[in-house]
Scaffold this active site. Structure first.
Site: not given
Ligand code: NAI
Length: 380
Positions: A133, A201, A247, A271
């Site tokens: 971002y 992640k 995940d 987000d």
């Protein structure tokens, strides 16, 4: 004591949700007799600012916000793919609002997509200035993208990047990650929460998200070592620090939400998970949020401008009203915050709700934005 709160009305449904929300926030504060008076001062941004000044984010607005400690905003529109950069991202970056904090809890009476929504009570701390971002992106086929692709291939051996690629950059720093996790740790300890989970992640993006995980554990051990422990070596009474791959965290949020409490996440993961969790408890239209720097707390409706219903008295003012609860907590008036949450819950139980909530409340009667605000206010 007088506290100045700068406010930005916002685009689309912004004006109507403000009109409904502000009296509720004022009334909750007044009911507490806390000796605090809010002095609201409007700042221009978005469509209204373009109409009045020609700029979507005038310098006068930025100047006031740079010296402010409290502000609130409605939603601001962002064209997708073209045109001006997101005003929200511009505000976050230029004011260094590095922590986006979103509490997610269930409101009794809402039908939700899960069987046990009461098990969800989490607060998400999302890093707000770095990651993909950061706004460093080059469109496919542009000279900049080709030049960068050539540099990455030729100088750094990134042979997978062809000339046709669009390229986005994902910067993440130790300082940026640690200050976010530090803030989440302080909150978790102050609020006597049970655990803090680093959501990353890092199995795939080892040097960015993997580093976020490590920096998170480091700041906990180095600065809060006496009050924290790890999941592997639990110590009774201490805040448990754990981590989950993003995940897997989405699965956990559905299967075992009661095992999660405060989450600290990089920008993109945060987000996604904030909206997913809010939807899980049926509360997307009710989700409040705050973006914080070291000096400014900037509250914002988490939904967008809802252009299809703008000006029709159909919008749900709940998100801004619940932002007011966060503001009152921040001002040291937790009783006012409790009043607001209870009033929202009672309004839902009364079944007279805005159209969006009516689909989630059996036997609901649909009321407009203004009336829903009045009903909540009357329950205070
Ligand atoms: P959106 O949140 O405006 O709308 C999504 C759906 O939710 C629509 O069906 C809308 O009618 C409904 N909705 C949203 N808020 C509601 C409310 N308070 N009451 C009742 N229904 C509500 O998201 P969308 O359509 O993706 O974005 C529209 C614009 O808003 C875009 O320009 C986007 O960039 C901007 N946006 C701004 C945000 C902000 O300022 N924080 C956040 C998200 C989007």
């Amino acid at each position: 004591m007088q506290k100045k709160v700068y406010w930005i009305e916002g685009d689309g449904i912004g004006p109507e949700i403000w009109k409904a929300a502000r009296p509720v926030i004022e009334a909750a504060l007044a009911a507490e007799n806390a000796g605090i008076r809010l002095e609201w001062e409007e700042l221009l941004a978005g469509d209204k600012a373009v109409r009045e000044t020609g700029s979507p984010l005038p310098e006068s607005t930025m100047q006031a916000l740079r010296g402010a400690d409290l502000a609130m905003k409605g939603p601001l529109g962002t064209p997708v793919g073209t045109g001006i950069r997101s005003l929200n991202v511009a505000l976050r970056q230029s004011l260094d609002l590095y922590a986006c904090i979103r509490p997610v809890r269930y409101f009794e009476g809402l039908e939700t997509p899960v069987k046990h929504p009461r098990r969800v009570d989490m607060v998400i701390f999302r890093e707000n200035t770095e990651d993909v971002y950061a706004g460093v992106e080059f469109a496919a086929g542009t000279p900049e993208a080709r030049r960068l692709a050539a540099f990455l291939r030729e100088e750094l051996g990134a042979s997978v990047i062809g000339d046709a690629a669009a390229i986005g950059i994902k910067p993440m720093t130790e300082a940026g990650s640690k200050r976010l996790v530090r803030r989440a740790l302080r909150f978790a300890l102050e609020q006597k929460r049970k655990s803090l989970t680093l959501v990353h992640k890092g199995n795939i993006m080892k040097f960015t998200e993997g580093a976020f995980r490590q920096w998170g554990y480091d700041v906990a051990a180095q600065e809060f070592g006496a009050e924290t422990c790890t999941e592997k070596e639990p110590v009774p009474g201490r805040l448990v620090i754990k981590d989950r791959i993003a995940d897997a965290m989405f699965q956990e949020a559905l299967l075992r939400p009661e095992q999660y409490d405060v989450l600290a996440t990089p920008n993109l993961n945060g987000d996604y998970i904030s909206d997913a969790l809010a939807a899980q408890v049926g509360g997307l239209g009710l989700a409040p949020g705050v973006n914080m720097s070291d000096t400014l707390a900037f509250y914002e409706a988490t939904h967008g401008t809802a252009p299809a219903i703008a000006g029709k008295d159909k919008a749900n003012p709940g998100s801004v009203i619940l932002c007011g609860a966060l503001l009152l907590e921040h001002l040291g008036v937790p009783g006012g915050a409790r009043r607001i949450r209870k009033a929202v819950e009672e309004a839902i139980a009364g079944k007279a709700v805005t159209e969006d909530l009516a689909t989630q409340v059996s036997g609901a009667r649909v009321v407009g934005c203004a009336e829903f605000g009045e009903i909540i206010g009357s329950r205070l």
